[in-house]
Design a protein around this motif. Sequence first.
Motif, PDB file in Angstrom:
ATOM      1  N   ASP A 122      29.268  21.212  -1.638  1.00 59.15           N
ATOM      2  CA  ASP A 122      30.912  21.490  -0.925  1.00 59.15           C
ATOM      3  C   ASP A 122      30.972  20.299  -1.257  1.00 59.15           C
ATOM      4  OD1 ASP A 122      29.258  20.491   0.497  1.00 59.15           O
ATOM      5  OD2 ASP A 122      29.283  21.635   2.502  1.00 59.15           O
ATOM      6  N   GLY A 123      31.103  19.391  -0.976  1.00 60.64           N
ATOM      7  CA  GLY A 123      31.757  17.645  -1.247  1.00 60.64           C
ATOM      8  C   GLY A 123      31.852  16.971   0.088  1.00 60.64           C
ATOM      9  N   SER A 124      29.955  17.573   0.452  1.00 56.67           N
ATOM     10  CA  SER A 124      29.829  16.572   1.811  1.00 56.67           C
ATOM     11  C   SER A 124      29.631  15.679   1.268  1.00 56.67           C
ATOM     12  CB  SER A 124      28.778  17.646   2.087  1.00 56.67           C
ATOM     13  OG  SER A 124      29.072  18.416   3.166  1.00 56.67           O
ATOM     14  N   GLU A 125      29.614  14.609   1.815  1.00 50.11           N
ATOM     15  CA  GLU A 125      29.590  12.943   1.409  1.00 50.11           C
ATOM     16  C   GLU A 125      28.574  12.114   2.625  1.00 50.11           C
ATOM     17  OE1 GLU A 125      33.325  10.793   1.558  1.00 50.11           O
ATOM     18  OE2 GLU A 125      33.157  12.033  -0.627  1.00 50.11           O
ATOM     19  N   ASN A 126      27.744  11.086   2.258  1.00 48.74           N
ATOM     20  CA  ASN A 126      26.800  10.296   3.081  1.00 48.74           C
ATOM     21  C   ASN A 126      25.564  11.274   2.883  1.00 48.74           C
ATOM     22  OD1 ASN A 126      28.879   7.789   2.574  1.00 48.74           O
ATOM     23  ND2 ASN A 126      29.797   9.091   4.679  1.00 48.74           N
ATOM     24  N   TRP A 127      25.486  11.900   2.113  1.00 50.60           N
ATOM     25  CA  TRP A 127      23.607  12.246   1.607  1.00 50.60           C
ATOM     26  C   TRP A 127      23.339  11.717   1.229  1.00 50.60           C
ATOM     27  CZ3 TRP A 127      21.220  15.995   4.804  1.00 50.60           C
ATOM     28  CH2 TRP A 127      21.563  17.027   6.108  1.00 50.60           C
ATOM     29  N   TYR A 128      22.069  11.399   1.180  1.00 51.99           N
ATOM     30  CA  TYR A 128      20.602  11.160   0.255  1.00 51.99           C
ATOM     31  C   TYR A 128      19.465  11.723  -0.064  1.00 51.99           C
ATOM     32  CZ  TYR A 128      23.519   6.946   1.780  1.00 51.99           C
ATOM     33  OH  TYR A 128      24.822   5.647   1.477  1.00 51.99           O
ATOM     34  N   VAL A 154       0.854  -1.449   0.290  1.00 51.52           N
ATOM     35  CA  VAL A 154      -0.313   0.086  -0.067  1.00 51.52           C
ATOM     36  C   VAL A 154       0.987   1.536   0.028  1.00 51.52           C
ATOM     37  CG1 VAL A 154      -2.109  -1.061   1.375  1.00 51.52           C
ATOM     38  CG2 VAL A 154      -0.456   0.198   2.773  1.00 51.52           C
ATOM     39  N   GLY A 155       2.560   1.110   0.034  1.00 51.29           N
ATOM     40  CA  GLY A 155       3.006   2.318   0.153  1.00 51.29           C
ATOM     41  C   GLY A 155       4.512   1.794   0.112  1.00 51.29           C
ATOM     42  N   HIS A 156       5.456   3.201  -1.102  1.00 50.37           N
ATOM     43  CA  HIS A 156       6.205   2.498  -0.891  1.00 50.37           C
ATOM     44  C   HIS A 156       6.940   3.960  -0.601  1.00 50.37           C
ATOM     45  CE1 HIS A 156       9.832   3.164  -3.673  1.00 50.37           C
ATOM     46  NE2 HIS A 156      10.341   1.816  -3.688  1.00 50.37           N
ATOM     47  N   ILE A 157       9.003   3.862  -0.328  1.00 55.45           N
ATOM     48  CA  ILE A 157       9.260   4.917  -0.567  1.00 55.45           C
ATOM     49  C   ILE A 157      10.930   4.566  -1.108  1.00 55.45           C
ATOM     50  CG2 ILE A 157      10.513   4.619   1.545  1.00 55.45           C
ATOM     51  CD1 ILE A 157      10.145   7.166   2.741  1.00 55.45           C
ATOM     52  N   ALA A 158      11.515   5.632  -2.118  1.00 50.46           N
ATOM     53  CA  ALA A 158      12.627   4.803  -2.301  1.00 50.46           C
ATOM     54  C   ALA A 158      14.074   5.964  -1.682  1.00 50.46           C
ATOM     55  CB  ALA A 158      13.038   4.881  -3.595  1.00 50.46           C
ATOM     56  N   PHE A 159      15.692   5.776  -1.375  1.00 49.43           N
ATOM     57  CA  PHE A 159      16.398   6.716  -1.157  1.00 49.43           C
ATOM     58  C   PHE A 159      17.286   6.078  -2.391  1.00 49.43           C
ATOM     59  CE2 PHE A 159      14.192   6.336   2.815  1.00 49.43           C
ATOM     60  CZ  PHE A 159      13.804   7.486   3.355  1.00 49.43           C
ATOM     61  N   SER A 160      18.319   7.776  -1.917  1.00 50.91           N
ATOM     62  CA  SER A 160      18.951   7.443  -3.713  1.00 50.91           C
ATOM     63  C   SER A 160      20.754   8.781  -2.556  1.00 50.91           C
ATOM     64  CB  SER A 160      18.929   7.721  -4.802  1.00 50.91           C
ATOM     65  OG  SER A 160      17.961   8.775  -4.820  1.00 50.91           O
ATOM     66  N   PRO A 161      21.420   8.204  -3.201  1.00 51.61           N
ATOM     67  CA  PRO A 161      22.671   9.209  -2.494  1.00 51.61           C
ATOM     68  C   PRO A 161      22.326  10.463  -3.680  1.00 51.61           C
ATOM     69  CG  PRO A 161      23.580   6.771  -3.898  1.00 51.61           C
ATOM     70  CD  PRO A 161      22.012   6.575  -3.514  1.00 51.61           C
TER      71      PRO A 161
END
Length: 171
Positions: A75-81, A63-70
């Motif tokens: 500024d070069g910040s890493e590990n954000w989605y 009944v639902g879905h969510i997606a996360f991608s890089p």
Amino acid sequence: MTVEKLIIRDETSEDISAITEVTIAAFATLEISRQTEHFIVNALRTRQVLALSLVAELNGRVVGHIAFSPVSISDGSENWYGLGPVSVLPEYQQQGIGKALIQAGLDRLRALNAKGCCLVGHPEYYKKVGFKNVSGFIFEGVPEAAFFALSFDGQYPQGCVTFHEAFQAIC
């Protein structure tokens, strides 16, 4: 709906058509939508950049879905989605399913040592789940009031975010 019956889990290959149906239905009547969200999810999956893809299952039905991608940040910040899209069948909206999907996804991102998450979305909704507008952290072409971020360590990037090219998918 009772929360006890709601299951949030990783998508499987058997869920793909249901995810497409849920996503189409969820965005069908939204004026701000170009009705391409299901293409975006499929493009993210095809390009193997879905860091997380979760479904909400109620009584055996997706009944639902969510997606996360890089995302990339100037500024070069890493590990954000990037969060999105998040979809819930219209008849199940406003019952806490979207919020449960978001919370489960954020919890999993934290477990992956992510630094934070950002999205484009409805101002009132995303503030309720901890996201905020951050001065100096922008997504070009989107009003500041519609771009949100949530840092897991209290540090926010300063620069422009770029979502994966799959977000340009139109078919």
